[in-house]
Design a protein around this motif. Structure first.
Motif, PDB file in Angstrom:
ATOM      1  N   ALA A  61       9.763   4.470  28.500  1.00  0.00           N
ATOM      2  CA  ALA A  61       8.335   4.243  28.713  1.00  0.00           C
ATOM      3  C   ALA A  61       7.502   5.473  28.367  1.00  0.00           C
ATOM      4  O   ALA A  61       6.424   5.356  27.775  1.00  0.00           O
ATOM      5  N   GLU A  62       7.993   6.639  28.753  1.00  0.00           N
ATOM      6  CA  GLU A  62       7.226   7.867  28.502  1.00  0.00           C
ATOM      7  C   GLU A  62       7.013   8.078  27.013  1.00  0.00           C
ATOM      8  O   GLU A  62       5.901   8.376  26.568  1.00  0.00           O
ATOM      9  N   ARG A  63       8.082   7.920  26.234  1.00  0.00           N
ATOM     10  CA  ARG A  63       7.955   8.103  24.785  1.00  0.00           C
ATOM     11  C   ARG A  63       7.125   6.993  24.166  1.00  0.00           C
ATOM     12  O   ARG A  63       6.341   7.243  23.243  1.00  0.00           O
ATOM     13  N   THR A  64       7.238   5.768  24.674  1.00  0.00           N
ATOM     14  CA  THR A  64       6.410   4.672  24.161  1.00  0.00           C
ATOM     15  C   THR A  64       4.931   5.008  24.337  1.00  0.00           C
ATOM     16  O   THR A  64       4.135   4.862  23.403  1.00  0.00           O
ATOM     17  N   ALA A  65       4.555   5.476  25.518  1.00  0.00           N
ATOM     18  CA  ALA A  65       3.146   5.812  25.782  1.00  0.00           C
ATOM     19  C   ALA A  65       2.686   6.990  24.918  1.00  0.00           C
ATOM     20  O   ALA A  65       1.603   6.945  24.318  1.00  0.00           O
ATOM     21  N   LEU A  66       3.491   8.030  24.859  1.00  0.00           N
ATOM     22  CA  LEU A  66       3.107   9.209  24.081  1.00  0.00           C
ATOM     23  C   LEU A  66       3.007   8.881  22.593  1.00  0.00           C
ATOM     24  O   LEU A  66       2.046   9.274  21.916  1.00  0.00           O
ATOM     25  N   PHE A  67       3.966   8.140  22.067  1.00  0.00           N
ATOM     26  CA  PHE A  67       3.937   7.778  20.649  1.00  0.00           C
ATOM     27  C   PHE A  67       2.769   6.846  20.349  1.00  0.00           C
ATOM     28  O   PHE A  67       2.133   6.959  19.298  1.00  0.00           O
ATOM     29  N   ALA A  68       2.476   5.918  21.264  1.00  0.00           N
ATOM     30  CA  ALA A  68       1.338   5.010  21.062  1.00  0.00           C
ATOM     31  C   ALA A  68       0.024   5.785  21.041  1.00  0.00           C
ATOM     32  O   ALA A  68      -0.880   5.465  20.260  1.00  0.00           O
ATOM     33  N   ALA A  69      -0.080   6.804  21.887  1.00  0.00           N
ATOM     34  CA  ALA A  69      -1.300   7.627  21.895  1.00  0.00           C
ATOM     35  C   ALA A  69      -1.472   8.319  20.549  1.00  0.00           C
ATOM     36  O   ALA A  69      -2.562   8.299  19.958  1.00  0.00           O
ATOM     37  N   VAL A  70      -0.397   8.916  20.055  1.00  0.00           N
ATOM     38  CA  VAL A  70      -0.471   9.599  18.757  1.00  0.00           C
ATOM     39  C   VAL A  70      -0.768   8.591  17.651  1.00  0.00           C
ATOM     40  O   VAL A  70      -1.624   8.833  16.789  1.00  0.00           O
ATOM     41  N   ALA A  71      -0.104   7.440  17.680  1.00  0.00           N
ATOM     42  CA  ALA A  71      -0.338   6.416  16.659  1.00  0.00           C
ATOM     43  C   ALA A  71      -1.775   5.906  16.703  1.00  0.00           C
ATOM     44  O   ALA A  71      -2.326   5.504  15.678  1.00  0.00           O
ATOM     45  N   GLY A  72      -2.394   5.966  17.885  1.00  0.00           N
ATOM     46  CA  GLY A  72      -3.779   5.551  18.034  1.00  0.00           C
ATOM     47  C   GLY A  72      -4.777   6.635  17.663  1.00  0.00           C
ATOM     48  O   GLY A  72      -5.986   6.451  17.847  1.00  0.00           O
ATOM     49  N   GLY A  73      -4.285   7.763  17.163  1.00  0.00           N
ATOM     50  CA  GLY A  73      -5.170   8.833  16.699  1.00  0.00           C
ATOM     51  C   GLY A  73      -5.478   9.894  17.727  1.00  0.00           C
ATOM     52  O   GLY A  73      -6.302  10.771  17.482  1.00  0.00           O
ATOM     53  N   HIS A  74      -4.825   9.853  18.868  1.00  0.00           N
ATOM     54  CA  HIS A  74      -5.074  10.837  19.921  1.00  0.00           C
ATOM     55  C   HIS A  74      -4.098  11.999  19.800  1.00  0.00           C
ATOM     56  O   HIS A  74      -2.888  11.796  19.758  1.00  0.00           O
ATOM     57  N   ARG A  75      -4.624  13.199  19.753  1.00  0.00           N
ATOM     58  CA  ARG A  75      -3.787  14.406  19.707  1.00  0.00           C
ATOM     59  C   ARG A  75      -3.985  15.272  20.936  1.00  0.00           C
ATOM     60  O   ARG A  75      -3.113  16.055  21.274  1.00  0.00           O
ATOM     61  N   ASP A  76      -5.132  15.151  21.589  1.00  0.00           N
ATOM     62  CA  ASP A  76      -5.424  15.961  22.775  1.00  0.00           C
ATOM     63  C   ASP A  76      -5.058  15.183  24.025  1.00  0.00           C
ATOM     64  O   ASP A  76      -5.895  14.536  24.645  1.00  0.00           O
ATOM     65  N   LEU A  77      -3.782  15.246  24.380  1.00  0.00           N
ATOM     66  CA  LEU A  77      -3.275  14.543  25.551  1.00  0.00           C
ATOM     67  C   LEU A  77      -3.330  15.489  26.740  1.00  0.00           C
ATOM     68  O   LEU A  77      -3.025  16.677  26.606  1.00  0.00           O
ATOM     69  N   VAL A  78      -3.724  14.981  27.908  1.00  0.00           N
ATOM     70  CA  VAL A  78      -3.970  15.890  29.040  1.00  0.00           C
ATOM     71  C   VAL A  78      -3.141  15.606  30.285  1.00  0.00           C
ATOM     72  O   VAL A  78      -3.035  16.473  31.158  1.00  0.00           O
ATOM     73  N   ALA A  79      -2.554  14.417  30.420  1.00  0.00           N
ATOM     74  CA  ALA A  79      -1.762  14.110  31.616  1.00  0.00           C
ATOM     75  C   ALA A  79      -0.901  12.886  31.343  1.00  0.00           C
ATOM     76  O   ALA A  79      -1.186  12.091  30.444  1.00  0.00           O
ATOM     77  N   LEU A  80       0.155  12.749  32.161  1.00  0.00           N
ATOM     78  CA  LEU A  80       1.072  11.625  32.047  1.00  0.00           C
ATOM     79  C   LEU A  80       1.468  11.175  33.441  1.00  0.00           C
ATOM     80  O   LEU A  80       1.627  12.013  34.339  1.00  0.00           O
ATOM     81  N   ALA A  81       1.622   9.868  33.610  1.00  0.00           N
ATOM     82  CA  ALA A  81       2.140   9.317  34.860  1.00  0.00           C
ATOM     83  C   ALA A  81       3.312   8.406  34.528  1.00  0.00           C
ATOM     84  O   ALA A  81       3.318   7.746  33.491  1.00  0.00           O
ATOM     85  N   VAL A  82       4.296   8.400  35.419  1.00  0.00           N
ATOM     86  CA  VAL A  82       5.522   7.626  35.214  1.00  0.00           C
ATOM     87  C   VAL A  82       5.889   6.922  36.510  1.00  0.00           C
ATOM     88  O   VAL A  82       5.796   7.518  37.590  1.00  0.00           O
ATOM     89  N   THR A  83       6.337   5.678  36.401  1.00  0.00           N
ATOM     90  CA  THR A  83       6.848   4.959  37.563  1.00  0.00           C
ATOM     91  C   THR A  83       8.115   4.211  37.189  1.00  0.00           C
ATOM     92  O   THR A  83       8.238   3.709  36.069  1.00  0.00           O
ATOM     93  N   CYS A  84       9.051   4.169  38.111  1.00  0.00           N
ATOM     94  CA  CYS A  84      10.295   3.411  37.946  1.00  0.00           C
ATOM     95  C   CYS A  84      10.329   2.382  39.063  1.00  0.00           C
ATOM     96  O   CYS A  84      10.725   2.708  40.192  1.00  0.00           O
TER      97      CYS A  84
END
Length: 136
Positions: A61-84
């Motif tokens: 999930a973490e990589r899916t979210a991070l890769f989707a952000a980059v694919a969406g044109g976002h480079r300035d990422l500031v925080a991440l949340a994770v739940t299992c």
């Protein structure tokens, strides 16, 4: 506008991760994970784990979210949340990001970026992977 995440932002980010976990594709493990990344412009990008019969082709999930952000044109990422959702709160290790996800966090998030882990608490990218491999 640049977002400096506060407690309310991090709570909202965790709620987005919980929502994303509901969409996980986990026919083999039944272990649902969700993540959400916050961008500098305030956009929240969700991700969930997606399994595959060829296990090496699964994505966390973490990589899916991070890769989707980059694919969406976002480079300035500031925080991440994770739940299992299916992790065991009495065993925090079952709630933590894997090593591959931690390395991707190091590449795409600032070292001081907050990472909220549901059931564990807030930490930073550097705390999750001290002395990380970097090319720069």
């Amino acid at each position: 506008m640049t977002v400096t995440p506060d407690d309310a932002d991090l709570r909202d980010l965790l709620a987005a991760a919980r929502d994303a976990a509901q969409r996980a594709y986990v026919p083999y493990s039944s272990f649902r994970v969700g993540a959400a990344v916050l961008t500098a412009d305030g956009t929240v990008v969700p991700g969930c784990n997606v399994e595959n019969a060829s296990y090496g082709l699964a994505n966390c999930a973490e990589r899916t979210a991070l890769f989707a952000a980059v694919a969406g044109g976002h480079r300035d990422l500031v925080a991440l949340a994770v739940t299992c959702l299916d992790g065991d709160a009495s065993q925090p290790a079952t709630l933590m990001p894997c090593g591959a996800c931690r390395q991707v966090m190091v590449e795409l998030l600032p070292a001081h970026a907050p990472v909220v882990i549901d059931g564990v608490g807030a930490t930073t990218v550097d705390a999750l992977l001290p002395e990380a491999f970097r090319l720069s």
